[in-house]
Design an enzyme around this catalytic site. Structure first.
Site, PDB file in Angstrom:
ATOM      1  N   ASP A  96     -10.709  -8.865   7.741  1.00 34.31           N
ATOM      2  CA  ASP A  96     -12.124  -8.806   7.354  1.00 34.31           C
ATOM      3  C   ASP A  96     -12.741 -10.205   7.390  1.00 34.31           C
ATOM      4  O   ASP A  96     -13.889 -10.376   7.810  1.00 34.31           O
ATOM      5  CB  ASP A  96     -12.282  -8.205   5.948  1.00 34.31           C
ATOM      6  CG  ASP A  96     -12.463  -6.692   6.003  1.00 34.31           C
ATOM      7  OD1 ASP A  96     -11.982  -6.082   6.980  1.00 34.31           O
ATOM      8  OD2 ASP A  96     -13.076  -6.118   5.077  1.00 34.31           O
ATOM      9  N   LYS A 128       3.836 -15.110   2.514  1.00 29.24           N
ATOM     10  CA  LYS A 128       3.776 -15.900   1.279  1.00 29.24           C
ATOM     11  C   LYS A 128       5.216 -16.190   0.885  1.00 29.24           C
ATOM     12  O   LYS A 128       5.674 -15.845  -0.220  1.00 29.24           O
ATOM     13  CB  LYS A 128       3.004 -15.089   0.211  1.00 29.24           C
ATOM     14  CG  LYS A 128       2.679 -15.857  -1.046  1.00 29.24           C
ATOM     15  CD  LYS A 128       1.625 -16.927  -0.877  1.00 29.24           C
ATOM     16  CE  LYS A 128       1.417 -17.686  -2.174  1.00 29.24           C
ATOM     17  NZ  LYS A 128       0.659 -18.942  -2.008  1.00 29.24           N
ATOM     18  N   ASP A 173      -5.132  -6.887   5.871  1.00 31.10           N
ATOM     19  CA  ASP A 173      -6.372  -6.227   5.460  1.00 31.10           C
ATOM     20  C   ASP A 173      -7.423  -7.289   5.135  1.00 31.10           C
ATOM     21  O   ASP A 173      -8.573  -7.237   5.593  1.00 31.10           O
ATOM     22  CB  ASP A 173      -6.072  -5.364   4.219  1.00 31.10           C
ATOM     23  CG  ASP A 173      -7.130  -4.318   3.968  1.00 31.10           C
ATOM     24  OD1 ASP A 173      -8.113  -4.264   4.730  1.00 31.10           O
ATOM     25  OD2 ASP A 173      -6.985  -3.559   2.992  1.00 31.10           O
ATOM     26  N   TYR A 202       0.820  -1.219   0.000  1.00 28.44           N
ATOM     27  CA  TYR A 202       0.000   0.000   0.000  1.00 28.44           C
ATOM     28  C   TYR A 202       0.854   1.269   0.000  1.00 28.44           C
ATOM     29  O   TYR A 202       0.354   2.352  -0.243  1.00 28.44           O
ATOM     30  CB  TYR A 202      -0.943   0.025   1.211  1.00 28.44           C
ATOM     31  CG  TYR A 202      -2.036  -1.037   1.170  1.00 28.44           C
ATOM     32  CD1 TYR A 202      -2.205  -1.853   0.067  1.00 28.44           C
ATOM     33  CD2 TYR A 202      -2.907  -1.192   2.238  1.00 28.44           C
ATOM     34  CE1 TYR A 202      -3.187  -2.819   0.030  1.00 28.44           C
ATOM     35  CE2 TYR A 202      -3.911  -2.165   2.206  1.00 28.44           C
ATOM     36  CZ  TYR A 202      -4.043  -2.969   1.104  1.00 28.44           C
ATOM     37  OH  TYR A 202      -5.026  -3.927   1.066  1.00 28.44           O
ATOM     38  N   ASP A 208      -2.488 -18.278   2.077  1.00 30.34           N
ATOM     39  CA  ASP A 208      -3.625 -18.996   1.485  1.00 30.34           C
ATOM     40  C   ASP A 208      -4.135 -20.089   2.421  1.00 30.34           C
ATOM     41  O   ASP A 208      -5.343 -20.241   2.627  1.00 30.34           O
ATOM     42  CB  ASP A 208      -3.281 -19.553   0.098  1.00 30.34           C
ATOM     43  CG  ASP A 208      -1.846 -20.030  -0.026  1.00 30.34           C
ATOM     44  OD1 ASP A 208      -1.102 -19.948   0.974  1.00 30.34           O
ATOM     45  OD2 ASP A 208      -1.462 -20.514  -1.099  1.00 30.34           O
TER      46      ASP A 208
END
Ligand SMILES: NC(=O)c1ccc[n+]([C@@H]2O[C@H](COP(=O)([O-])OP(=O)(O)OC[C@H]3O[C@@H](n4cnc5c(N)ncnc54)[C@H](O)[C@@H]3O)[C@@H](O)[C@H]2O)c1
Length: 347
Positions: free
Chosen positions: A243, A183, A239, A135, A215
């Site tokens: 959620d 990852k 992020d 970001y 994942d």
């Protein structure tokens, strides 16, 4: 010691839920001095800037910040630097709020609201790095006449180390387990992430550390959320996973968060806000659930050293839910101000 708290009511349901949080905080801590600031869409409408200098100055001089929510369709077509979301990223960077703490806990009274069979056991804290990663990385641009887009995932040792320490320290106050999510089988920034977390871990021998690829973590969150205590991860993965975790608890309107920087004058400093957005679909109708905003106030008091005040609010929220009071998102018909009234009455 009295506290100066900056309040950003924001957009959409932000002002409605923040008003209830301020009422509850005032009842618990009559010595708090609240100062209101314009931010996000409301600030853009006022002066063409989602994060005006006057707001930055107020936030920087406050003991902490209480935020409602920002954004909405009204500001979606603006050039990127003028959007409420750009204001939010700008504020996180300017105030160096690198540690995003998002507890996701299923309340006993709301266990049936979880869409996941194992959801009732969910009690985790996601510690998300907030001012680095994709970001913020450069370059971020279009090339070749706009036909190619580039974002850049960057992490430094310093950025990973300071957020890892936050996670290990938080785990010590909980169930002493950290799962670091990355990852590393694909991304170089994730390999650095894993190496740095490994170098920090020996300073916390009482905390168990496990690494998990993002994942498979996303799958395990649905299959067995109860296995997670503290999840440590970067900006983008955090992020998304936070959620996902929030939905496991069944109630977006219930979950608070903190975005923390380094302590200021020896005291925690941060922005405390519900994890939900400005919910334009229900704004102005007095139907939003204000409990996430109220619990954000409790999180703020806790961070500022008033664990008694925080505990009072949390206990009362539990009691109100146990008594069956519910806003529409929880299947009830109580309004925003009425939920605030119930919390105040129980206090
Ligand atoms: N930090 C923030 O301020 C923040 C965070 C997320 C999204 N946003 C912004 O909010 C706007 C709307 O985003 P969105 O619709 O994707 O997410 P949202 O969280 O605003 O709403 C998602 C759904 O949850 C419901 N909801 C949210 N909070 C609720 C509450 N307290 N009580 C009852 N129901 C509630 C909404 O009605 C909606 O149906 C966008 O502009 C987005 O950029 C801001």
């Amino acid at each position: 010691m009295s506290l100066k708290i900056a309040v950003i009511a924001g957009d959409g349901i932000g002002p409605e839920v923040t008003a209830e949080a301020v009422r509850v905080l005032t009842a618990v801590r009559p010595d708090i001095e609240f100062e209101h600031a314009l931010f996000g869409g409301a600030a853009y409408d006022d002066c063409g800037d989602p994060y005006p200098q006057a707001t930055h100055d107020l936030l920087a001089s406050a003991d902490s910040v209480l935020l409602g929510a920002i954004g909405g369709p009204k500001w979606e077509g603006l050039e990127r630097s003028k959007t409420p979301e750009a204001g939010l990223l700008g504020m996180r960077g300017a105030l160096n709020l690198y540690a995003n703490l998002r507890p996701a806990k299923t309340y006993a009274a709301l266990a049936d609201a979880s869409p996941v069979k194992a959801g009732a056991d969910c009690d985790m804290l996601i510690v998300r790095e907030l001012t680095g990663g994709i970001y913020f990385g450069k370059p971020r641009e279009r090339r070749e006449n706009g036909t190619v887009a580039i974002d850049t995932m960057v992490y430094s040792v310093m950025e990973v180390e300071r957020i890892a320490r936050r996670a290990f320290e938080a785990a010590r106050t909980r169930r002493s387990s950290v799962v670091s999510v990355d990852k590393a089988n694909v991304l170089e920034s994730s390999r650095l992430w894993r190496e740095v977390v490994e170098t920090v871990a020996p300073d916390y021998p009482d905390v168990e550390l496990r690494h998990q690829l993002v994942d498979s973590c996303a799958m395990l969150l649905i299959k067995d959320p109860g296995q997670f205590d503290v999840i440590l991860t970067g900006n983008l993965f955090g992020d998304i996973l936070s959620d996902e975790a929030s939905m496991i608890t069944g109630s977006l309107g219930m979950l608070p968060s903190a975005s923390l920087g380094d302590p200021k004058n020896g005291q925690a400093f941060g922005v405390f806000e519900p994890i939900h957005g400005s919910a334009p679909d229900i704004a102005g109708q007095n139907v939003a659930n204000p409990l996430a905003a109220i619990l954000s106030g409790a999180m703020m008091l806790n961070a500022l050293g008033d664990s008694d005040g925080a505990g009072r609010i949390e206990t009362v929220v539990d009691a109100v839910l146990n008594s069956g009071v519910r806003t529409a998102d929880l299947g009830g018909s109580v309004g925003t101000t009425e939920m605030g009234d119930s919390v105040l009455a129980a206090l």
